[in-house]
Scaffold this motif. Structure first.
Motif, PDB file in Angstrom:
ATOM      1  N   ALA A 157       9.387  40.019  44.292  1.00  0.00           N
ATOM      2  CA  ALA A 157       8.083  39.910  43.351  1.00  0.00           C
ATOM      3  C   ALA A 157       7.021  39.269  44.668  1.00  0.00           C
ATOM      4  CB  ALA A 157       8.255  39.299  42.210  1.00  0.00           C
ATOM      5  N   ASP A 161       4.399  44.971  44.306  1.00  0.00           N
ATOM      6  CA  ASP A 161       3.904  44.731  42.597  1.00  0.00           C
ATOM      7  C   ASP A 161       4.851  44.475  41.579  1.00  0.00           C
ATOM      8  OD1 ASP A 161       2.215  44.581  40.729  1.00  0.00           O
ATOM      9  OD2 ASP A 161       1.668  46.657  40.938  1.00  0.00           O
ATOM     10  N   SER A 163       4.630  44.593  38.851  1.00  0.00           N
ATOM     11  CA  SER A 163       3.538  44.496  37.019  1.00  0.00           C
ATOM     12  C   SER A 163       2.580  45.951  36.437  1.00  0.00           C
ATOM     13  CB  SER A 163       2.384  43.213  37.169  1.00  0.00           C
ATOM     14  OG  SER A 163       1.796  43.427  38.197  1.00  0.00           O
ATOM     15  N   SER A 164       3.286  46.533  38.080  1.00  0.00           N
ATOM     16  CA  SER A 164       1.902  47.901  37.251  1.00  0.00           C
ATOM     17  C   SER A 164       3.038  49.408  36.372  1.00  0.00           C
ATOM     18  CB  SER A 164       1.757  48.965  38.528  1.00  0.00           C
ATOM     19  OG  SER A 164       3.137  49.093  38.954  1.00  0.00           O
ATOM     20  N   ASP A 166       5.263  48.682  32.535  1.00  0.00           N
ATOM     21  CA  ASP A 166       5.509  47.768  31.770  1.00  0.00           C
ATOM     22  C   ASP A 166       7.023  47.697  31.988  1.00  0.00           C
ATOM     23  OD1 ASP A 166       3.225  47.525  30.724  1.00  0.00           O
ATOM     24  OD2 ASP A 166       3.628  48.200  28.925  1.00  0.00           O
ATOM     25  N   LEU A 169       8.367  44.977  34.160  1.00  0.00           N
ATOM     26  CA  LEU A 169       7.809  43.414  33.746  1.00  0.00           C
ATOM     27  C   LEU A 169       8.383  43.169  32.651  1.00  0.00           C
ATOM     28  CD1 LEU A 169       3.890  44.373  32.901  1.00  0.00           C
ATOM     29  CD2 LEU A 169       5.488  41.705  34.232  1.00  0.00           C
ATOM     30  N   HIS A 173      11.047  40.091  32.332  1.00  0.00           N
ATOM     31  CA  HIS A 173      11.377  38.875  31.560  1.00  0.00           C
ATOM     32  C   HIS A 173      13.126  38.330  30.880  1.00  0.00           C
ATOM     33  CE1 HIS A 173       6.665  39.627  30.999  1.00  0.00           C
ATOM     34  NE2 HIS A 173       7.069  38.760  31.833  1.00  0.00           N
TER      35      HIS A 173
ATOM     36  N   GLN B 188      -0.861  41.131  30.157  1.00  0.00           N
ATOM     37  CA  GLN B 188       0.519  41.645  30.764  1.00  0.00           C
ATOM     38  C   GLN B 188       0.079  43.191  31.732  1.00  0.00           C
ATOM     39  OE1 GLN B 188       3.978  39.184  32.348  1.00  0.00           O
ATOM     40  NE2 GLN B 188       3.521  38.093  29.942  1.00  0.00           N
ATOM     41  N   SER B 189       0.955  43.372  30.075  1.00  0.00           N
ATOM     42  CA  SER B 189       0.892  44.901  29.963  1.00  0.00           C
ATOM     43  C   SER B 189       0.061  46.077  31.124  1.00  0.00           C
ATOM     44  CB  SER B 189       0.609  45.298  28.542  1.00  0.00           C
ATOM     45  OG  SER B 189       0.439  46.824  28.869  1.00  0.00           O
TER      46      SER B 189
END
Lengths: 236, 236
Positions: A157, A161, A163-164, A166, A169, A173, B188-189
């Motif tokens: 991280a 990137d 976070s591009s 889902d 992400l 999580h 965030q999505s």
């Protein structure tokens, strides 16, 4: 999901934590010279007969009949069968298929918790987008492969990137929920419960050891997986 | 992933939180008599011309040209166009496709946070396995549809087995992370950020209202979605 992703120009990290990619990492860490991943049992036996490889095969979570090894990493560790200096032809339910479907990528490497550090180092050195190919269970989502993807995303991280997508992400999580007690968390997994047996429980605990082999990176070359230790060192 | 699941004998809950299924629930809650979900824009226009339906269409997150409505739930609420007593032909990028691919199920219903309670009630009454069909984004995973699946699993956990699928477990865990601040979590999505605009932000906040319409259940009948309020009441 793999056909929805363009692998060209990217690094594919193929993951089948329980147990194909964990076993492949363990095999190369134990002195196996190279691994031929094959889809069919017959092809696996033919490679054994023609090239003098050891053969390893699993179907539906169990060792297949008539092969030297099953899909347990301990087959390469327990000393029952000498493996150093040998090649292994390996056929598994999910991992082999995921690997062979990833060959459009610029580089195809094998990831497991056991060699997480090696995957991280390689991804940093390449500076290309990374696609984590989770083998799953018969094409479906499975928790342990996804959580590995999250662990990889967490380590990358700072320079990638994450976070591009889902999917990345969500994996991140789930890893953050799991990492305090990875073993306890993954005991919930349907796949883990499916493998439940004395042998499988031992394998399961082993496959969750993070960075047991932090310098072993299986990489695809022509028709086989070889260990990349030296090349990584050279690149960096 | 849908072809990997056998829908026969099961209830399919089709979900496209942003925004198709939220808009369909809002339409029926606002007095729309029925909804024709169609894949193609031309088919949508033809239904409008032949049957006098209102037409609603979206492509890549934007209202398509030449239709009465876009994909915003506020199209049914803002009073600009009277909708009570009208039928609507609706075509969206992901939601319509997911719906039409789910028709092998015993019952196909539409789920959104807006009508979560209605979906829960229906699933309990049917006592059949439930498959949550997340429309996603162009076939890929998206966070908001998955988190909805987790919310549904949580409410059904007392009478359904929610641990036999790793995908359900993961959705449940993501929902548990998200539910304290659903809006903040889903900001965030990638999909949410893609929709980012004044209109979309207003839609987004609305689509996350849990149980805004707790008695509105769109269900597939022949070639259309109709509201099931009365039938649910009868079954229980």
């Amino acid at each position: 999901m793999l056909p929805l992703y363009d692998l060209r120009g990217r690094v594919a990290v193929v993951v089948d934590i329980l147990r194909a990619t964990s076993s492949i990492v363990t095999a190369l860490a134990s002195g196996v010279t190279h691994v031929f991943p094959v889809a069919e049992l017959a092809e696996c036996q033919a490679l054994g007969a023609q090239h003098g490889c050891l053969t390893a095969a699993e179907r539906d979570g169990r060792a297949a009949e008539g092969f030297d090894l099953g899909n347990s990493p301990f087959g390469y560790l327990d000393g029952v069968l000498p493996v150093r200096g040998r090649a292994v032809a390996i056929s598994t339910t999910n991992g082999t298929q995921a690997l062979r479907r990833s060959l459009a990528a610029d580089a195809v490497v094998v990831g497991a918790f056991l060699n997480l550090g090696a995957v991280v180092e390689f991804a940093r050195a390449q500076q290309k987008d990374v696609v984590v190919v989770c083998a799953g269970w018969k094409g479906k989502f499975c928790l342990e492969d996804t959580v590995f993807g999250g662990a990889l995303a967490e380590r990358l991280a700072d320079s990638f990137d994450v976070s591009s997508s889902d999917a990345t992400l969500a994996a991140l999580h789930l890893w953050q929920q799991a990492k305090g007690d990875l073993h306890g968390y993954l005991l919930q997994s349907a796949h883990v419960r499916r493998l439940n047996s004395l042998e499988a429980n031992k394998d399961f605990a082993f496959c969750l050891r993070v960075d047991e082999y932090p310098a072993v990176l299986p990489i695809w070359r022509e028709d086989r997986l070889v260990a990349l230790q030296h090349e990584v060192a050279r690149t960096l």
